[in-house]
Design an enzyme around this catalytic site. Structure first.
Site, mmCIF file in Angstrom:
data_model
loop_
_atom_site.group_PDB
_atom_site.id
_atom_site.type_symbol
_atom_site.label_atom_id
_atom_site.label_comp_id
_atom_site.label_asym_id
_atom_site.label_seq_id
_atom_site.Cartn_x
_atom_site.Cartn_y
_atom_site.Cartn_z
ATOM 1 N N ARG A 176 25.837 70.094 74.394
ATOM 2 C CA ARG A 176 24.707 70.892 74.962
ATOM 3 C C ARG A 176 23.839 71.264 73.740
ATOM 4 O O ARG A 176 24.155 71.239 72.586
ATOM 5 C CB ARG A 176 25.320 72.385 75.626
ATOM 6 C CG ARG A 176 26.100 72.266 76.731
ATOM 7 C CD ARG A 176 26.573 73.749 77.009
ATOM 8 N NE ARG A 176 27.475 73.610 78.371
ATOM 9 C CZ ARG A 176 28.893 73.818 78.368
ATOM 10 N NH1 ARG A 176 29.365 73.609 77.018
ATOM 11 N NH2 ARG A 176 29.330 73.590 79.449
ATOM 12 N N LYS A 200 31.014 77.003 76.269
ATOM 13 C CA LYS A 200 30.587 78.126 77.272
ATOM 14 C C LYS A 200 31.821 79.017 77.504
ATOM 15 O O LYS A 200 32.848 78.307 77.824
ATOM 16 C CB LYS A 200 30.025 77.781 78.456
ATOM 17 C CG LYS A 200 28.402 77.555 78.388
ATOM 18 C CD LYS A 200 27.993 77.168 80.067
ATOM 19 C CE LYS A 200 26.508 77.009 80.009
ATOM 20 N NZ LYS A 200 25.772 76.704 81.185
ATOM 21 N N HIS A 269 18.989 68.583 77.556
ATOM 22 C CA HIS A 269 20.072 68.475 78.685
ATOM 23 C C HIS A 269 19.911 67.181 79.667
ATOM 24 O O HIS A 269 21.275 66.703 80.036
ATOM 25 C CB HIS A 269 19.879 69.719 79.505
ATOM 26 C CG HIS A 269 21.199 70.196 80.116
ATOM 27 N ND1 HIS A 269 22.063 70.719 79.297
ATOM 28 C CD2 HIS A 269 21.632 70.033 81.578
ATOM 29 C CE1 HIS A 269 23.278 71.083 80.165
ATOM 30 N NE2 HIS A 269 22.946 71.057 81.269
ATOM 31 N N ARG A 272 22.586 65.061 78.075
ATOM 32 C CA ARG A 272 23.798 65.363 78.298
ATOM 33 C C ARG A 272 24.235 64.711 79.961
ATOM 34 O O ARG A 272 25.402 64.201 79.968
ATOM 35 C CB ARG A 272 23.960 66.799 78.703
ATOM 36 C CG ARG A 272 25.353 67.207 78.874
ATOM 37 C CD ARG A 272 25.381 68.974 78.755
ATOM 38 N NE ARG A 272 26.404 69.646 79.244
ATOM 39 C CZ ARG A 272 27.437 69.665 78.726
ATOM 40 N NH1 ARG A 272 27.963 69.131 77.707
ATOM 41 N NH2 ARG A 272 28.605 70.438 79.651
ATOM 42 N N HIS A 295 33.859 70.985 80.820
ATOM 43 C CA HIS A 295 33.831 71.973 81.977
ATOM 44 C C HIS A 295 34.943 72.525 82.199
ATOM 45 O O HIS A 295 36.043 71.732 82.013
ATOM 46 C CB HIS A 295 33.470 70.999 83.098
ATOM 47 C CG HIS A 295 32.153 70.282 83.170
ATOM 48 N ND1 HIS A 295 31.573 69.426 83.795
ATOM 49 C CD2 HIS A 295 30.878 70.811 82.500
ATOM 50 C CE1 HIS A 295 30.283 69.307 83.782
ATOM 51 N NE2 HIS A 295 29.871 70.169 82.725
ATOM 52 N N TYR A 304 28.378 64.378 88.986
ATOM 53 C CA TYR A 304 28.235 62.837 88.368
ATOM 54 C C TYR A 304 28.776 61.790 89.081
ATOM 55 O O TYR A 304 28.530 60.641 88.996
ATOM 56 C CB TYR A 304 28.679 62.867 86.853
ATOM 57 C CG TYR A 304 27.988 63.856 86.153
ATOM 58 C CD1 TYR A 304 26.780 63.698 85.874
ATOM 59 C CD2 TYR A 304 28.732 64.917 85.614
ATOM 60 C CE1 TYR A 304 26.005 64.730 84.982
ATOM 61 C CE2 TYR A 304 28.226 65.995 84.912
ATOM 62 C CZ TYR A 304 26.793 65.838 84.495
ATOM 63 O OH TYR A 304 26.117 66.741 83.670
#
Length: 330
Positions: A176, A200, A269, A272, A295, A304
């Site tokens: 990120r 995150k 992004h 990414r 994630h 994806y």
């Protein structure tokens, strides 16, 4: 009157000191609360937090549905809901309007915006097609040979090397943009070219730099940075010798996106998304992609799996068993 603006500021302090949320999360909460307060003012609603009703929330929802993606609308409402839960827990309100508010939004499928392999190749070729690229390598060699010990100023060669290193790292790792800007030397392991990342939700992971272009450029960048003598723990820095910010990286990517002439809105992004999409199309297991991206759940990574139509056509053309059958009609 219990002023909503003052209580919002109090809530943000609570998120920092009591909940221990990250600076980025608290900042985003601040944006969402400011956005909501602006809505109240523009529509002549009371600034008293006790005056909020289900009908006002429905109007707020309606005002956003035509402007923002469902994901964004959900996030903005979740922030206000959390704020009012806090007010209720602190006994600052006696009735929480969210108890009567029902959010019904259906999020349609949105394929992540990414570059094809051809577009990524074109993008990076434009970045390398620069006269400064020809000057960087002789400069680095002179530093290695001890002919130059210190650079008195920050040359343009350094800026070019930094910019292309950033783009190579974004593509090589799927970081990120905030994670890249937060990189410090203490996070870097030179022995295996890895970075320790806190992403995150304070989720920790290691990312590895395994493309030779990114490895070489990063090494060259560090040589130039050391010769300039920048005394900062942050790896990536600006011309003003301050830590690189996310907007700075966006400006770099935007600059080369325009030069490449690719008809897409290319942001950090998108790198990414391209990292994940192209790995999926190359046959990499989605569980690896989940770990690479940091994630929390596989469900987030599954977006994806919706690979491009062009890729589907290629797979069918190359793999369908009909072409290997000796049946009538051939």
């Amino acid at each position: 009157m219990k002023d909503i603006k003052q209580l919002a500021e109090r809530y943000l302090r609570y998120c920092t000191t009591q909940r221990g949320l990250s600076k980025n999360t608290v900042r985003n909460y601040g944006f969402d609360l400011t956005f909501f307060i602006k809505f109240l003012k523009e529509n002549n609603h009371s600034m008293d937090c006790t005056a909020l009703t289900r009908h006002i929330l429905e109007d707020y929802l309606e005002s956003m549905t035509d402007k923002y993606k469902v994901k964004t609308v959900r996030r903005k409402l979740a922030c206000i809901r959390s704020f009012y839960t806090y007010l209720e827990d602190q006994e600052l309100i006696t009735e929480n309007p969210f108890h009567k508010f029902k959010l019904k939004l259906k999020e349609g499928y949105r394929k992540p915006k990414s570059m094809t392999m051809t577009e990524m190749d074109r993008f990076l070729k434009v970045a390398y097609d620069n006269k400064l690229a020809e000057k960087v390598y002789p400069l680095i060699q002179m530093i290695k040979d001890g002919k130059i010990e210190h650079l008195d100023s920050m040359p343009l060669e350094f800026t070019w090397c930094r910019d292309v290193t950033i783009m190579e790292l974004l593509f090589a790792t799927g970081l990120r943009v905030s994670e890249l800007c937060n990189l410090r030397f203490e996070d870097y392991n030179e022995e295996d070219d890895s970075f320790h990342i806190i992403g995150k939700g304070d989720k920790e992971r290691f990312v590895y730099v395994e493309t030779r272009q990114a490895q070489k450029l990063f090494s060259d960048y560090l040589i130039l940075r050391k010769a300039i003598g920048i005394d900062l723990p942050n790896i990536f820095v600006t011309k003003m010798r301050t830590p690189m910010r996310t907007q700075g990286v966006r400006n770099i990517v935007s600059k080369y996106a325009k030069l490449s002439g690719i008809n897409k809105n290319i942001t950090p992004h998108v790198f990414r998304h391209s990292f994940a999409t192209l790995l999926i199309e190359s046959g990499v297991d989605i569980k690896y992609i989940q770990d690479f991206l940091g994630h929390s759940t596989i469900a987030t990574t599954q977006i994806y799996l919706h690979i491009s139509d062009e890729q589907k056509k290629k797979v069918l053309a190359a793999k369908h068993p009909r072409d290997r059958m000796c049946a009538v009609g051939q």
